[in-house]
Structure formats: structure tokens, C-alpha cells
Design a protein around this motif. Structure first.
Motif, PDB file in Angstrom:
ATOM      1  N   TYR A  39      -1.772  10.467   6.673  1.00 45.81           N
ATOM      2  CA  TYR A  39      -0.815   9.422   7.019  1.00 45.81           C
ATOM      3  C   TYR A  39       0.527   9.671   6.344  1.00 45.81           C
ATOM      4  O   TYR A  39       0.578  10.061   5.182  1.00 45.81           O
ATOM      5  CB  TYR A  39      -1.336   8.040   6.588  1.00 45.81           C
ATOM      6  CG  TYR A  39      -2.530   7.590   7.388  1.00 45.81           C
ATOM      7  CD1 TYR A  39      -2.351   6.950   8.609  1.00 45.81           C
ATOM      8  CD2 TYR A  39      -3.817   7.815   6.945  1.00 45.81           C
ATOM      9  CE1 TYR A  39      -3.435   6.543   9.362  1.00 45.81           C
ATOM     10  CE2 TYR A  39      -4.912   7.409   7.694  1.00 45.81           C
ATOM     11  CZ  TYR A  39      -4.711   6.774   8.900  1.00 45.81           C
ATOM     12  OH  TYR A  39      -5.782   6.380   9.646  1.00 45.81           O
ATOM     13  N   ALA A  40       1.577   9.415   7.096  1.00 49.70           N
ATOM     14  CA  ALA A  40       2.930   9.362   6.519  1.00 49.70           C
ATOM     15  C   ALA A  40       3.153   7.910   6.112  1.00 49.70           C
ATOM     16  O   ALA A  40       2.866   6.999   6.889  1.00 49.70           O
ATOM     17  CB  ALA A  40       3.953   9.799   7.555  1.00 49.70           C
ATOM     18  N   ILE A  41       3.634   7.699   4.914  1.00 51.70           N
ATOM     19  CA  ILE A  41       3.842   6.337   4.410  1.00 51.70           C
ATOM     20  C   ILE A  41       5.289   6.213   3.958  1.00 51.70           C
ATOM     21  O   ILE A  41       5.740   6.937   3.068  1.00 51.70           O
ATOM     22  CB  ILE A  41       2.866   6.018   3.265  1.00 51.70           C
ATOM     23  CG1 ILE A  41       1.429   6.184   3.758  1.00 51.70           C
ATOM     24  CG2 ILE A  41       3.106   4.612   2.731  1.00 51.70           C
ATOM     25  CD1 ILE A  41       0.367   5.972   2.709  1.00 51.70           C
ATOM     26  N   GLU A  84      -5.071   0.035  -9.927  1.00 51.44           N
ATOM     27  CA  GLU A  84      -5.394   0.171 -11.348  1.00 51.44           C
ATOM     28  C   GLU A  84      -4.510  -0.688 -12.252  1.00 51.44           C
ATOM     29  O   GLU A  84      -4.868  -0.962 -13.392  1.00 51.44           O
ATOM     30  CB  GLU A  84      -5.318   1.650 -11.772  1.00 51.44           C
ATOM     31  CG  GLU A  84      -3.931   2.268 -11.668  1.00 51.44           C
ATOM     32  CD  GLU A  84      -3.529   2.709 -10.262  1.00 51.44           C
ATOM     33  OE1 GLU A  84      -2.342   3.029 -10.080  1.00 51.44           O
ATOM     34  OE2 GLU A  84      -4.370   2.722  -9.349  1.00 51.44           O
ATOM     35  N   SER A  85      -3.370  -1.142 -11.732  1.00 53.17           N
ATOM     36  CA  SER A  85      -2.470  -2.014 -12.505  1.00 53.17           C
ATOM     37  C   SER A  85      -2.721  -3.491 -12.254  1.00 53.17           C
ATOM     38  O   SER A  85      -2.013  -4.345 -12.772  1.00 53.17           O
ATOM     39  CB  SER A  85      -1.008  -1.707 -12.155  1.00 53.17           C
ATOM     40  OG  SER A  85      -0.714  -0.366 -12.412  1.00 53.17           O
ATOM     41  N   GLY A  86      -3.704  -3.801 -11.394  1.00 51.13           N
ATOM     42  CA  GLY A  86      -4.001  -5.191 -11.079  1.00 51.13           C
ATOM     43  C   GLY A  86      -3.137  -5.770  -9.971  1.00 51.13           C
ATOM     44  O   GLY A  86      -3.166  -6.974  -9.726  1.00 51.13           O
ATOM     45  N   GLU A  87      -2.350  -4.914  -9.306  1.00 47.91           N
ATOM     46  CA  GLU A  87      -1.515  -5.372  -8.197  1.00 47.91           C
ATOM     47  C   GLU A  87      -2.361  -5.467  -6.925  1.00 47.91           C
ATOM     48  O   GLU A  87      -3.252  -4.651  -6.702  1.00 47.91           O
ATOM     49  CB  GLU A  87      -0.330  -4.428  -7.963  1.00 47.91           C
ATOM     50  CG  GLU A  87       0.625  -4.342  -9.149  1.00 47.91           C
ATOM     51  CD  GLU A  87       1.283  -5.669  -9.486  1.00 47.91           C
ATOM     52  OE1 GLU A  87       1.535  -6.476  -8.565  1.00 47.91           O
ATOM     53  OE2 GLU A  87       1.558  -5.902 -10.675  1.00 47.91           O
ATOM     54  N   TYR A  88      -2.060  -6.468  -6.112  1.00 48.67           N
ATOM     55  CA  TYR A  88      -2.805  -6.686  -4.877  1.00 48.67           C
ATOM     56  C   TYR A  88      -2.129  -5.988  -3.698  1.00 48.67           C
ATOM     57  O   TYR A  88      -0.898  -6.002  -3.579  1.00 48.67           O
ATOM     58  CB  TYR A  88      -2.912  -8.184  -4.566  1.00 48.67           C
ATOM     59  CG  TYR A  88      -3.925  -8.888  -5.422  1.00 48.67           C
ATOM     60  CD1 TYR A  88      -5.258  -8.978  -5.014  1.00 48.67           C
ATOM     61  CD2 TYR A  88      -3.555  -9.472  -6.624  1.00 48.67           C
ATOM     62  CE1 TYR A  88      -6.191  -9.637  -5.797  1.00 48.67           C
ATOM     63  CE2 TYR A  88      -4.486 -10.130  -7.411  1.00 48.67           C
ATOM     64  CZ  TYR A  88      -5.799 -10.199  -6.995  1.00 48.67           C
ATOM     65  OH  TYR A  88      -6.717 -10.849  -7.769  1.00 48.67           O
ATOM     66  N   TRP A  89      -2.946  -5.434  -2.817  1.00 46.48           N
ATOM     67  CA  TRP A  89      -2.483  -4.740  -1.616  1.00 46.48           C
ATOM     68  C   TRP A  89      -3.268  -5.235  -0.411  1.00 46.48           C
ATOM     69  O   TRP A  89      -4.451  -5.530  -0.509  1.00 46.48           O
ATOM     70  CB  TRP A  89      -2.682  -3.236  -1.763  1.00 46.48           C
ATOM     71  CG  TRP A  89      -1.830  -2.646  -2.843  1.00 46.48           C
ATOM     72  CD1 TRP A  89      -2.101  -2.609  -4.181  1.00 46.48           C
ATOM     73  CD2 TRP A  89      -0.556  -2.021  -2.675  1.00 46.48           C
ATOM     74  NE1 TRP A  89      -1.068  -2.008  -4.846  1.00 46.48           N
ATOM     75  CE2 TRP A  89      -0.113  -1.626  -3.945  1.00 46.48           C
ATOM     76  CE3 TRP A  89       0.239  -1.752  -1.560  1.00 46.48           C
ATOM     77  CZ2 TRP A  89       1.098  -0.980  -4.142  1.00 46.48           C
ATOM     78  CZ3 TRP A  89       1.448  -1.100  -1.749  1.00 46.48           C
ATOM     79  CH2 TRP A  89       1.866  -0.728  -3.033  1.00 46.48           C
ATOM     80  N   MET A 108       1.864   5.236  -8.442  1.00 48.93           N
ATOM     81  CA  MET A 108       0.958   4.651  -7.474  1.00 48.93           C
ATOM     82  C   MET A 108       0.789   5.642  -6.334  1.00 48.93           C
ATOM     83  O   MET A 108       1.754   6.207  -5.833  1.00 48.93           O
ATOM     84  CB  MET A 108       1.507   3.302  -7.053  1.00 48.93           C
ATOM     85  CG  MET A 108       1.633   3.043  -5.593  1.00 48.93           C
ATOM     86  SD  MET A 108       2.610   1.597  -5.197  1.00 48.93           S
ATOM     87  CE  MET A 108       4.115   1.916  -6.028  1.00 48.93           C
ATOM     88  N   ASP A 109      -0.439   5.864  -5.943  1.00 47.08           N
ATOM     89  CA  ASP A 109      -0.786   6.816  -4.892  1.00 47.08           C
ATOM     90  C   ASP A 109      -1.013   6.052  -3.584  1.00 47.08           C
ATOM     91  O   ASP A 109      -2.110   5.548  -3.329  1.00 47.08           O
ATOM     92  CB  ASP A 109      -2.040   7.581  -5.323  1.00 47.08           C
ATOM     93  CG  ASP A 109      -2.444   8.671  -4.354  1.00 47.08           C
ATOM     94  OD1 ASP A 109      -1.793   8.822  -3.294  1.00 47.08           O
ATOM     95  OD2 ASP A 109      -3.421   9.370  -4.663  1.00 47.08           O
ATOM     96  N   LEU A 110       0.041   5.942  -2.768  1.00 40.24           N
ATOM     97  CA  LEU A 110      -0.045   5.151  -1.539  1.00 40.24           C
ATOM     98  C   LEU A 110      -1.099   5.669  -0.565  1.00 40.24           C
ATOM     99  O   LEU A 110      -1.844   4.866   0.007  1.00 40.24           O
ATOM    100  CB  LEU A 110       1.328   5.059  -0.873  1.00 40.24           C
ATOM    101  CG  LEU A 110       2.375   4.256  -1.650  1.00 40.24           C
ATOM    102  CD1 LEU A 110       3.728   4.321  -0.948  1.00 40.24           C
ATOM    103  CD2 LEU A 110       1.942   2.826  -1.837  1.00 40.24           C
ATOM    104  N   PRO A 111      -1.218   6.988  -0.343  1.00 46.14           N
ATOM    105  CA  PRO A 111      -2.295   7.457   0.555  1.00 46.14           C
ATOM    106  C   PRO A 111      -3.687   7.065   0.051  1.00 46.14           C
ATOM    107  O   PRO A 111      -4.550   6.696   0.844  1.00 46.14           O
ATOM    108  CB  PRO A 111      -2.106   8.974   0.585  1.00 46.14           C
ATOM    109  CG  PRO A 111      -0.650   9.163   0.299  1.00 46.14           C
ATOM    110  CD  PRO A 111      -0.317   8.079  -0.708  1.00 46.14           C
ATOM    111  N   ALA A 112      -3.889   7.119  -1.262  1.00 47.57           N
ATOM    112  CA  ALA A 112      -5.192   6.711  -1.814  1.00 47.57           C
ATOM    113  C   ALA A 112      -5.418   5.221  -1.587  1.00 47.57           C
ATOM    114  O   ALA A 112      -6.532   4.800  -1.247  1.00 47.57           O
ATOM    115  CB  ALA A 112      -5.271   7.047  -3.303  1.00 47.57           C
TER     116      ALA A 112
END
Length: 163
Positions: A17-19, A102-107, A1-5
Motif C-alpha cells: 500500500y501507498a500511504i 505502541e505509544s497508546g495512540e488510537y487508529w 510510526m510504521d503506517l504500513p504495519a
């Protein structure tokens, strides 16, 4: 998973951003998103646990509706406005309250509220108030009830049913 994206899908200024992970993730996976430039803006990025919240879009609509309602009430109650604030959802660039990867997870993304202790999904308490009371929950429970008591729950959506 690409957190910055993922963070880039929300309406935040384009920057680097630092994550970093926050806490142990009892229910949701939580990350602090901090701009590395001069602004130092901070946000909270969360992956919402679909096992706990099967209908994430409905959950987010409820949080948005209740937060806006409480904020509107706090504007008229000066003393409470100093002690409390509400979470502010940062919508996606498409105007959605949450996104799926892309995995269907919600953010979802919230504005970071410095110097506050977050209580529930919509309310934050001043950390100076929380240090003054041995149990801040008792101090705020009556305020929260007063802020939402006159609001009909019929306007809220079922978050356990997936449509």
C-alpha cells in the motif's frame, strides 16, 4: 510510526500500500491508503485525537451503531440511498473497531468512498448533490434528523469519560 504495519492490523487484503497524508489534520491525522497492485483499493486511516475524543472505543462503537442504523434506514428510502451513504468501518484482524499503537495512540480504518463529501463521522453526501446546493448542510440536516430521530440516544456511550 510504521503506517504500513498499522494498516496491516486491519481486515484488508494483504498487499503493498501507498500511504499518503490527506488534508491538514484539523482534528485527526488522516492518511489515504491505496493498494499499489491492480485492485487500487483505497481506505482512510486515521489517528484519532485523544484530546478531543478521550474515550475512542466508545466513540467507535457510537459511530458503528449510528452508521449501521442509518444504513438500515437508507435501504428503505430509495431517494436518500442515492444521495447518501454511511462510513464503513474496517475492523481489525481481531474484530476491534480501532487499534492502539505502541505509544497508546488510537487508529481506525474506513472504506474510502469515492465521489463523496464526508459530513460528520457517519455520513457522506454525493458530490453531485453538494455542487447543486450552495450549502449542502441545510439540504442534509433534515434528512439526517429524520434518519436518527426515532433512535434513542440512551444506546450511545459517553465518549468524554475514560473508563
Amino acid at each position: 510510526m510504521d503506517l504500513p504495519a498499522l494498516a496491516g492490523h486491519f481486515r484488508i487484503p494483504e498487499a503493498t500500500y501507498a500511504i499518503n497524508p490527506v488534508g491538514s489534520g484539523h482534528i485527526n491525522r488522516t492518511f489515504l491508503v491505496t493498494a499499489t497492485g491492480t485492485s487500487g483499493e483505497k481506505f482512510i486511516l486515521q489517528q484519532v485525537n485523544r484530546q478531543v475524543f478521550p474515550n475512542v472505543p466508545a466513540l467507535m462503537e457510537n459511530i458503528d451503531r449510528v452508521s449501521r442504523h442509518i444504513l438500515g434506514r437508507l435501504v428503505t428510502q430509495t431517494e436518500d440511498r442515492r444521495r447518501f451513504t454511511t462510513l464503513r468501518i474496517i475492523p481489525s484482524r481481531l474484530g476491534e473497531l480501532c487499534i492502539t499503537d505502541e505509544s497508546g495512540e488510537y487508529w481506525r480504518l474506513y472504506e474510502f468512498i469515492a465521489g463523496r463529501i464526508h459530513i460528520g463521522p457517519t455520513l457522506a453526501l454525493s458530490s453531485t448533490i453538494s455542487r447543486r446546493y450552495p450549502s449542502p448542510m441545510g439540504a442534509i440536516s433534515s434528512t439526517v434528523i429524520l434518519l436518527v430521530a426515532h433512535k434513542s440516544a440512551e444506546a450511545l456511550k459517553d465518549t468524554q469519560s475514560v473508563k
